[in-house]
Design an enzyme around this catalytic site. Structure first.
Site, mmCIF file in Angstrom:
data_model
loop_
_atom_site.group_PDB
_atom_site.id
_atom_site.type_symbol
_atom_site.label_atom_id
_atom_site.label_comp_id
_atom_site.label_asym_id
_atom_site.label_seq_id
_atom_site.Cartn_x
_atom_site.Cartn_y
_atom_site.Cartn_z
ATOM 1 N N GLY A 87 -4.439 6.433 -5.499
ATOM 2 C CA GLY A 87 -4.683 7.870 -5.601
ATOM 3 C C GLY A 87 -3.739 8.548 -6.581
ATOM 4 O O GLY A 87 -2.545 8.295 -6.562
ATOM 5 N N ALA A 107 2.096 4.324 5.874
ATOM 6 C CA ALA A 107 2.242 5.771 5.703
ATOM 7 C C ALA A 107 2.985 5.991 4.391
ATOM 8 O O ALA A 107 4.101 6.486 4.352
ATOM 9 C CB ALA A 107 2.989 6.394 6.869
ATOM 10 N N ILE A 108 2.347 5.558 3.300
ATOM 11 C CA ILE A 108 2.960 5.702 1.977
ATOM 12 C C ILE A 108 3.076 7.192 1.653
ATOM 13 O O ILE A 108 4.065 7.633 1.064
ATOM 14 C CB ILE A 108 2.110 4.993 0.891
ATOM 15 C CG1 ILE A 108 1.790 3.552 1.265
ATOM 16 C CG2 ILE A 108 2.789 5.089 -0.482
ATOM 17 C CD1 ILE A 108 2.933 2.600 1.318
ATOM 18 N N CYS A 161 -7.204 10.701 3.548
ATOM 19 C CA CYS A 161 -5.910 10.063 3.773
ATOM 20 C C CYS A 161 -5.261 10.634 5.023
ATOM 21 O O CYS A 161 -5.033 11.840 5.108
ATOM 22 C CB CYS A 161 -4.971 10.250 2.593
ATOM 23 S SG CYS A 161 -3.397 9.424 2.901
ATOM 24 N N GLY A 191 -12.814 -2.244 4.392
ATOM 25 C CA GLY A 191 -12.167 -2.212 5.698
ATOM 26 C C GLY A 191 -12.055 -3.626 6.231
ATOM 27 O O GLY A 191 -12.978 -4.129 6.860
ATOM 28 N N GLY A 192 -10.934 -4.269 5.938
ATOM 29 C CA GLY A 192 -10.674 -5.590 6.497
ATOM 30 C C GLY A 192 -11.319 -6.756 5.792
ATOM 31 O O GLY A 192 -11.350 -7.862 6.329
HETATM 32 C C1 LIG Z 1 -0.755 0.509 1.495
HETATM 33 C C2 LIG Z 1 -2.074 1.227 1.415
HETATM 34 C C3 LIG Z 1 -2.218 2.309 0.550
HETATM 35 C C4 LIG Z 1 -3.429 2.996 0.461
HETATM 36 N N1 LIG Z 1 -3.550 4.034 -0.415
HETATM 37 C C5 LIG Z 1 -4.751 4.661 -0.552
HETATM 38 C C6 LIG Z 1 -4.928 5.704 -1.525
HETATM 39 O O1 LIG Z 1 -4.022 6.035 -2.300
HETATM 40 N N2 LIG Z 1 -6.143 6.298 -1.604
HETATM 41 C C7 LIG Z 1 -7.183 5.940 -0.789
HETATM 42 O O2 LIG Z 1 -8.260 6.508 -0.914
HETATM 43 N N3 LIG Z 1 -7.046 4.949 0.119
HETATM 44 C C8 LIG Z 1 -5.864 4.305 0.258
HETATM 45 N N4 LIG Z 1 -5.736 3.271 1.170
HETATM 46 C C9 LIG Z 1 -6.901 2.871 1.989
HETATM 47 C C10 LIG Z 1 -7.617 1.654 1.385
HETATM 48 O O3 LIG Z 1 -8.115 1.935 0.091
HETATM 49 C C11 LIG Z 1 -8.782 1.194 2.280
HETATM 50 O O4 LIG Z 1 -9.702 2.252 2.426
HETATM 51 C C12 LIG Z 1 -8.333 0.767 3.670
HETATM 52 O O5 LIG Z 1 -7.081 0.141 3.615
HETATM 53 C C13 LIG Z 1 -9.315 -0.164 4.359
HETATM 54 O O6 LIG Z 1 -9.499 -1.356 3.642
HETATM 55 P P1 LIG Z 1 -8.677 -2.724 3.911
HETATM 56 O O7 LIG Z 1 -8.724 -2.975 5.387
HETATM 57 O O8 LIG Z 1 -9.366 -3.769 3.109
HETATM 58 O O9 LIG Z 1 -7.294 -2.482 3.433
HETATM 59 C C14 LIG Z 1 -4.528 2.578 1.271
HETATM 60 C C15 LIG Z 1 -4.385 1.481 2.128
HETATM 61 C C16 LIG Z 1 -3.177 0.790 2.201
HETATM 62 C C17 LIG Z 1 -3.061 -0.374 3.134
#
Ligand SMILES: Cc1cc2nc3c(=O)[nH]c(=O)nc-3n(C[C@H](O)[C@H](O)[C@H](O)COP(=O)(O)O)c2cc1C
Ligand SMILES: Cc1cc2nc3c(=O)[nH]c(=O)nc-3n(C[C@H](O)[C@H](O)[C@H](O)COP(=O)(O)OP(=O)(O)OC[C@H]3O[C@@H](n4cnc5c(N)ncnc54)[C@H](O)[C@@H]3O)c2cc1C
Ligand code: FES
Lengths: 300, 260
Positions: free
Chosen positions: A45, A69-70, A128, A241-242
């Protein structure tokens, strides 16, 4: 055998991208994955100005997942345009820029700044859970979703994907609101709000107290939400998601996603996104599937 | 184009040093010799076999044998991941990404190495490679000392501090430095934050150049997720917000650079 898909008018060589925030702008992973082998790279983002993000600890592991919680730390649009886009342009892949903001005006400012940039799609993060203002506040009310979507659409020069939250009663309703606002696509799911307590310190594992849950732990929720959204709207869906393996990705595709994103799995395996591409190819070959498009939404 | 990878290392030795500290030698494949690329102060991301534990465990490089393709890690059994590592037997393999991060800048001159607790292991790789006069101060909780003889073998003069006074100076590493009238041109330190604060104060007061190795929770380990930042005096190269990434910009930093 065809792996290419059309997403909101953009042709991707395969349906696999990276989930925003898990892959930076690709530079750090480029030693592990040939970015040109991915359908698209979705960037972290970016806001109108640099954001410092939340205090640490920002990360904690949970069973088959993690909380983060970045707080959307990012360099701001100026440095991003100057550094990250030229970097990605070296590769033969599409660029999806994830946009964040604290106010509608900030989202629009970033959208306008991206108008002349060589990017293929915008993904608007209204989901977010880790920032107080903006972010999820826009994603939980269908009226606000529709309004912010249409305001962004008026200024955007690229197709707009609205990224939706799972932290709502009815995500399909939000998908419809985004479609009504003129969105060209939907992406979901963002992380689920969660909490972990450190029982020995009698405190929160994350400095922010709550964080976003991601990883294989959330996959069944994500597949269900993608399926419901696919049945609620006509615009294409970017599912995530996962996802860790090609088999996971194929579940999303069969549930109705035209594209998929690999997120947390990158942390477990730095070439995960490319491995998913190869796995989909292998599955199609084995199953005699000639065109990936046959599989999109094939489970009804 | 993709020249880095997660690789599989063979465990060639696993030894218990104290009730909760283990030492493990890893051998890397010929075609991907992580040891050959490694430097003191860098770390490895070690992955669990249990698929429900997704995130890599960052563990410092404790000794390097580049020709033999070996790296030694010494780790405390802290939770489930390190417990899993401690059960691995010689001949078994472990997935590794590395070497990661930036190591110590080596100076020749009068060097003082300070390690506290599980911050001790990376100082050994450094002691093995420094030329010149090297003194080492090791801080332990109690008499369960580990790696002390290895430091002595490196040729360094070794001083010990224990919190309970069961060995060496009673107190912390700064107490041991003062008690033994140690002085230095360069300090290198790794240990818990309170110790690093003490080292920073001492180094600034004496005008000694000091490098410290930092610790933070990590997800990617390579600079992409922004999970592991620490507050820095100067702007970071990623976001321009005084948040340096421990995994990528560190883990070793000049002490004046870090807000402790
Ligand atoms: C460390 C981290 C940072 C993330 N930063 C963003 C972000 O900046 N913008 C956003 O839309 N989603 C962000 N997400 C969400 C992911 O893009 C994704 O929607 C979510 O993690 C589910 O997918 P996953 O289970 O494959 O990780 C972040 C996720 C993680 C783990
Ligand atoms: C750069 C660096 C170098 C390190 N070097 C060493 C070393 O040489 N020897 C050693 O024993 N330990 C070292 N640590 C600490 C080590 O990473 C943790 O003790 C280990 O990750 C704990 O994993 P676990 O599964 O046993 O514990 P759990 O508490 O179950 O781990 C849960 C999660 O938290 C993370 N975590 C827990 N404690 C820490 C910590 N202190 N620092 C960072 N992440 C943590 C884990 O990686 C995992 O993702 C180092 C940490 C960093 C950042
Ligand atoms: S752990 Fe991801 S940036 Fe350091």
């Amino acid at each position: 055998m065809n792996l290419s898909v059309d997403f909101a008018g953009v042709t991707m060589k395969n349906p696999v991208t990276t989930a925003s925030g898990t892959f930076g702008s690709g530079a750090e992973y480029s030693g592990f994955v040939d970015l040109s082998r991915l359908g698209a790279v979705t960037t972290k983002g970016v806001a109108s100005v640099p954001w410092p993000g939340n205090p640490t600890p920002r990360i904690c592991e949970t069973a088959s997942g993690m909380l983060n919680a970045i707080g959307l730390q990012n360099p701001g649009i100026d440095l991003f345009l100057e550094r990250d886009i030229p970097f990605l342009k070296q590769y033969d892949t599409k660029i999806i820029v994830n946009v964040c903001g604290k106010t509608e005006e900030e989202y629009i400012e970033v959208t306008e700044r991206l108008a002349k940039a060589e990017v293929d799609l915008l993904e608007i993060n209204i989901s977010c859970p880790n920032v107080k203002a903006g972010g999820i506040a826009f994603g939980q009310d269908p009226k606000l979703v529709e309004r912010i979507t249409s305001r962004i659409k008026r200024k955007a020069k690229q197709p707009v994907i609205m990224k939706l939250s799972p932290n709502v009663t009815d995500s399909a309703e939000m998908a419809k609101a985004a479609e009504a606002g003129g969105a060209d696509g939907i992406s979901l799911i963002n992380t689920l709000t969660g909490m972990k307590i450190d029982i020995y310190r009698r405190g929160f594992a994350l400095a922010n107290k709550t964080g976003g849950l991601s990883g294989p732990a959330i996959k069944p929720v994500a597949v269900r939400m993608v399926y419901q959204a696919a049945h609620a709207v006509k615009i294409p869906i970017l599912g995530m998601g996962g996802i860790r393996t090609a088999e996971d990705a194929l579940e999303f595709i069969m549930a109705g996603a035209a594209m998929v994103a690999v997120g947390t799995a990158n942390f477990n395996h730095p070439s995960a996104a490319f491995d998913v591409v190869q796995g989909i190819e292998a599955f199609m070959r084995k199953q005699g599937v000639k065109d990936i498009r046959e599989l999109i939404g094939c489970v009804d | 184009m993709a020249e880095k990878k997660k690789c599989s290392a063979v465990i060639t030795e696993q030894r218990r040093l104290t009730p909760d500290i283990f030492s493990m030698w890893l051998q890397f494949p010929e075609e991907y010799n992580v040891a050959g690329m490694a430097a003191p102060g860098q770390f490895l991301s070690l992955y669990c076999r249990d698929g429900s534990r997704l995130l890599p465990r960052p563990i410092s490089i404790c000794e390097i044998d580049r020709e033999g393709r070996w790296i030694r890690v010494v780790y405390r059994q802290a939770g489930e991941g390190t417990k899993e590592f401690s059960r691995l037997r010689p001949g078994e393999t472990i997935d590794v990404v590395g070497p990661l991060g930036n190591g110590f800048q080596k100076h020749s001159g009068k060097n003082l190495l300070i390690g506290g607790g599980i911050g001790i292991p990376p100082m050994l790789a450094l002691a093995n490679e420094l030329s010149g006069e090297t003194e080492v101060v090791l801080g332990y909780r109690d008499g369960a000392l580990f790696l002390k003889e290895d430091f002595e073998k490196s040729g360094a003069a070794v001083y010990v501090a224990t919190e309970d006074g069961s060995a060496g100076t009673k107190g912390n590493v700064i107490d041991a430095i003062q008690k033994n009238h140690l002085s230095a041109e360069y300090i290198y330190a790794c240990g818990p934050i309170p110790m690093l604060r003490g080292v920073k104060e001492y180094a600034l007061e004496k005008g000694i150049l000091a490098q410290v190795s930092m610790e933070e929770k990590m997800a990617c380990g390579i600079g992409a997720c922004l999970g592991c930042v620490c507050q820095s005096v100067s702007k970071d190269s990623h976001s321009n917000v005084n948040n340096k990434r421990v995994c990528k910009d560190g883990p070793v930093f000049d002490v004046e650079e870090i807000i402790l």
